[in-house]
Design a protein around this motif. Structure first.
Motif, mmCIF file in Angstrom:
data_model
loop_
_atom_site.group_PDB
_atom_site.id
_atom_site.type_symbol
_atom_site.label_atom_id
_atom_site.label_comp_id
_atom_site.label_asym_id
_atom_site.label_seq_id
_atom_site.Cartn_x
_atom_site.Cartn_y
_atom_site.Cartn_z
ATOM 1 N N PHE A 123 -12.530 -26.143 43.313
ATOM 2 C CA PHE A 123 -11.426 -25.455 43.969
ATOM 3 C C PHE A 123 -10.101 -25.843 43.326
ATOM 4 C CE2 PHE A 123 -14.847 -25.858 47.001
ATOM 5 C CZ PHE A 123 -14.875 -24.635 47.661
ATOM 6 N N CYS A 124 -9.185 -24.900 43.246
ATOM 7 C CA CYS A 124 -7.810 -25.188 42.857
ATOM 8 C C CYS A 124 -6.895 -24.620 43.933
ATOM 9 C CB CYS A 124 -7.475 -24.585 41.504
ATOM 10 S SG CYS A 124 -5.801 -24.998 40.950
ATOM 11 N N ILE A 151 -12.951 -21.219 42.545
ATOM 12 C CA ILE A 151 -12.284 -20.568 43.671
ATOM 13 C C ILE A 151 -10.826 -21.009 43.686
ATOM 14 C CG2 ILE A 151 -12.193 -20.338 46.191
ATOM 15 C CD1 ILE A 151 -15.256 -20.929 46.135
ATOM 16 N N ILE A 152 -9.927 -20.042 43.660
ATOM 17 C CA ILE A 152 -8.500 -20.303 43.777
ATOM 18 C C ILE A 152 -8.128 -20.154 45.251
ATOM 19 C CG2 ILE A 152 -6.181 -19.690 43.014
ATOM 20 C CD1 ILE A 152 -8.024 -20.600 40.761
ATOM 21 N N VAL A 153 -7.570 -21.217 45.841
ATOM 22 C CA VAL A 153 -7.164 -21.177 47.246
ATOM 23 C C VAL A 153 -5.650 -21.004 47.287
ATOM 24 C CG1 VAL A 153 -7.168 -22.366 49.455
ATOM 25 C CG2 VAL A 153 -9.068 -22.710 47.859
ATOM 26 N N ALA A 154 -5.198 -19.815 47.642
ATOM 27 C CA ALA A 154 -3.771 -19.561 47.806
ATOM 28 C C ALA A 154 -3.356 -20.085 49.173
ATOM 29 C CB ALA A 154 -3.474 -18.073 47.683
ATOM 30 N N ASN A 155 -2.670 -21.224 49.165
ATOM 31 C CA ASN A 155 -2.263 -21.877 50.409
ATOM 32 C C ASN A 155 -0.802 -21.532 50.712
ATOM 33 O OD1 ASN A 155 -2.626 -23.552 52.651
ATOM 34 N ND2 ASN A 155 -1.968 -25.375 51.538
ATOM 35 N N GLY A 171 -2.735 -12.046 38.492
ATOM 36 C CA GLY A 171 -2.977 -13.083 37.495
ATOM 37 C C GLY A 171 -4.392 -13.608 37.531
ATOM 38 N N ILE A 172 -4.933 -13.798 38.747
ATOM 39 C CA ILE A 172 -6.306 -14.293 38.878
ATOM 40 C C ILE A 172 -7.294 -13.256 38.374
ATOM 41 C CG2 ILE A 172 -8.072 -15.049 40.524
ATOM 42 C CD1 ILE A 172 -5.745 -17.036 39.938
ATOM 43 N N ASP A 173 -7.028 -11.975 38.619
ATOM 44 C CA ASP A 173 -7.941 -10.917 38.181
ATOM 45 C C ASP A 173 -8.122 -10.911 36.669
ATOM 46 O OD1 ASP A 173 -6.970 -8.398 40.658
ATOM 47 O OD2 ASP A 173 -8.415 -10.053 40.735
ATOM 48 N N GLN A 174 -7.138 -11.419 35.943
ATOM 49 C CA GLN A 174 -7.191 -11.406 34.487
ATOM 50 C C GLN A 174 -7.926 -12.616 33.917
ATOM 51 O OE1 GLN A 174 -3.117 -11.018 33.192
ATOM 52 N NE2 GLN A 174 -2.768 -9.162 34.387
ATOM 53 N N ASN A 175 -8.255 -13.587 34.755
ATOM 54 C CA ASN A 175 -8.925 -14.792 34.256
ATOM 55 C C ASN A 175 -10.387 -14.506 33.932
ATOM 56 O OD1 ASN A 175 -6.634 -16.278 34.506
ATOM 57 N ND2 ASN A 175 -7.270 -17.464 36.259
ATOM 58 N N GLN A 176 -10.905 -15.213 32.944
ATOM 59 C CA GLN A 176 -12.308 -15.100 32.562
ATOM 60 C C GLN A 176 -12.914 -16.489 32.476
ATOM 61 O OE1 GLN A 176 -14.102 -12.381 32.274
ATOM 62 N NE2 GLN A 176 -12.357 -11.026 32.731
ATOM 63 N N PRO A 177 -14.142 -16.725 32.999
ATOM 64 C CA PRO A 177 -14.914 -15.795 33.824
ATOM 65 C C PRO A 177 -14.182 -15.467 35.127
ATOM 66 C CG PRO A 177 -16.214 -17.725 33.162
ATOM 67 C CD PRO A 177 -14.801 -18.037 32.849
ATOM 68 N N PRO A 178 -14.592 -14.391 35.819
ATOM 69 C CA PRO A 178 -13.923 -14.007 37.060
ATOM 70 C C PRO A 178 -13.949 -15.137 38.093
ATOM 71 C CG PRO A 178 -15.393 -12.274 36.313
ATOM 72 C CD PRO A 178 -15.678 -13.472 35.463
ATOM 73 N N GLN A 179 -12.862 -15.232 38.836
ATOM 74 C CA GLN A 179 -12.737 -16.235 39.888
ATOM 75 C C GLN A 179 -12.527 -15.545 41.223
ATOM 76 O OE1 GLN A 179 -9.444 -17.936 37.675
ATOM 77 N NE2 GLN A 179 -10.420 -19.937 37.747
ATOM 78 N N GLN A 180 -12.870 -16.248 42.292
ATOM 79 C CA GLN A 180 -12.634 -15.726 43.629
ATOM 80 C C GLN A 180 -11.315 -16.286 44.147
ATOM 81 O OE1 GLN A 180 -16.166 -15.162 46.249
ATOM 82 N NE2 GLN A 180 -17.133 -16.626 44.866
ATOM 83 N N LEU A 181 -10.574 -15.444 44.839
ATOM 84 C CA LEU A 181 -9.300 -15.841 45.424
ATOM 85 C C LEU A 181 -9.409 -15.739 46.935
ATOM 86 C CD1 LEU A 181 -6.227 -16.508 45.166
ATOM 87 C CD2 LEU A 181 -5.823 -14.035 45.138
ATOM 88 N N VAL A 182 -9.057 -16.831 47.618
ATOM 89 C CA VAL A 182 -9.034 -16.815 49.079
ATOM 90 C C VAL A 182 -7.644 -17.241 49.524
ATOM 91 C CG1 VAL A 182 -10.024 -19.153 49.140
ATOM 92 C CG2 VAL A 182 -10.056 -17.760 51.196
ATOM 93 N N TRP A 193 -17.155 -21.586 52.197
ATOM 94 C CA TRP A 193 -16.846 -21.501 50.769
ATOM 95 C C TRP A 193 -17.497 -22.638 49.977
ATOM 96 C CZ3 TRP A 193 -14.866 -17.407 48.348
ATOM 97 C CH2 TRP A 193 -14.197 -16.452 49.106
ATOM 98 N N LEU A 194 -17.889 -23.699 50.652
ATOM 99 C CA LEU A 194 -18.552 -24.807 49.964
ATOM 100 C C LEU A 194 -19.928 -24.414 49.431
ATOM 101 C CD1 LEU A 194 -17.712 -27.818 52.338
ATOM 102 C CD2 LEU A 194 -16.531 -27.110 50.248
#
Length: 332
Positions: A123-124, A151-155, A171-182, A193-194
């Motif tokens: 997680f980031c 997983i990117i956690v937008a806090n 910005g996250i949509d452009q990352n490779q491999p694809p990441q999930q944003l919550v 999410w764990l």
């Protein structure tokens, strides 16, 4: 053969809310599971361990630098000791907000740990307001924390403008491999999410960052023990373009709550964290971007306060102002 311990890296720059997120996860931990947390802090007087211990997990602190710079034998010794003592079902590793995660990943995936650890989702934690600031996007550590996260956690989304959240989504949509944003507020990440997997093909953009830093001891040398004759000690640290000053206080040292709150509010620093005794118990203090939160915590073994800033900190004037907020010292 024992089951490998599911291990999560919880990354994020200074002040994004990593510890708050971990506190929330711990508060929702399945009763039958044993959790352990390895916490690294840039400063010399770790605070996060005190904030997490009362949540029901075994904690090991690694203060005094960046975990990636001690990720050789000393880090392995500390990790092995925690695994042996806690025997956890799930392990969380929280590097310093200034810590580069690539070498930590290398250690956790080394042959020695192949049958011991199994990497779960990394997680980031991100403050979307930082994403809009070019100073962060240009920072090697910030970029690589994002690159290695599953997983990117937008806090702190309640503090953001819609445009700031939209910029992060794009910005996250452009990352490779694809990441999930919550997107969450106050670190309230759903525990489900764990269960997400880790993708081993992720690569840091600057894997050699911090490579020239000298290894630090696993636990910073705290010097002589606190006593009634020496009820406080001060420490400092410098690295990764930031400076820190920290204090430890004997648990009998008591602060005036209005005075210490004023001290904290008036300081202009990137990060402030503390656990201090006041007249009616103990309080935790947490300040990011001029926003100070204060809440009650269980009694601690000692008081601690840590300041971090990209500019040099003037130790003597800060110490003088801080000591003016003390309401009582122990008699020797």
């Amino acid at each position: 053969m024992s089951t490998p311990v599911t291990t999560h890296l919880v990354m994020g720059f200074l002040g994004t809310g990593k510890t708050t997120l971990l506190r929330h996860l711990l508060a929702n931990k399945p009763e039958q599971e044993r959790w352990a947390i390895l916490v690294n802090e840039f400063g010399e007087v770790g605070i996060d361990g005190a904030l997490l211990t009362e949540q029901g997990a075994m904690i090991k602190e690694v203060p005094g630098g960046c975990l990636c710079c001690v990720s050789g034998l000393p880090f392995q010794i500390g990790l092995n000791a925690l695994l042996h003592k806690a025997k956890p079902d799930r392990l969380f590793i929280e590097p310093s907000g200034l810590g580069h995660p690539s070498r930590i990943m290398d250690t956790l995936t080394a042959e020695h740990y192949q049958n011991v650890l199994q990497l779960g989702a990394a997680f980031c934690v991100v403050d979307p307001r930082q994403w809009s600031d070019q100073r962060y996007q240009d920072h090697e550590t910030y970029r690589d924390q994002l690159a290695l996260a599953d997983i990117i956690v937008a806090n702190k989304t309640e503090l953001c403008e819609p445009a700031q959240l939209e910029a992060l989504r794009l910005g996250i949509d452009q990352n490779q491999p694809p990441q999930q944003l919550v997107e969450v507020t106050q670190g309230q990440l759903d525990i489900s999410w764990l269960q997400q997997p880790h993708h081993a093909e992720r690569r840091a953009k600057s894997p050699q960052a911090h490579a020239s830093n000298a290894a630090r001891p696993l636990i910073a040398d705290s010097g002589p023990r606190l006593s009634r004759n020496q009820p406080w000690r001060r420490y400092s640290n410098h690295g990764q373009d930031h400076y820190s000053i920290g204090w430890r206080f004997l648990n009998e040292v008591c602060f005036d709550l209005p005075a210490i709150e004023t001290f904290c509010r008036e300081l202009k620093v990137a990060r402030l964290k503390a656990v201090l005794r006041v007249e009616d118990g103990w309080r935790a203090f947490n300040k990011v971007d001029d926003q100070l939160s204060v809440y009650r915590i269980a009694p601690q073994k000692e008081g601690r306060l840590e300041l971090i800033d990209p500019e040099p900190l003037m130790a003597q004037p800060l110490h003088k102002k801080l000591m003016q907020t003390v309401s009582s010292l122990p008699s020797s």
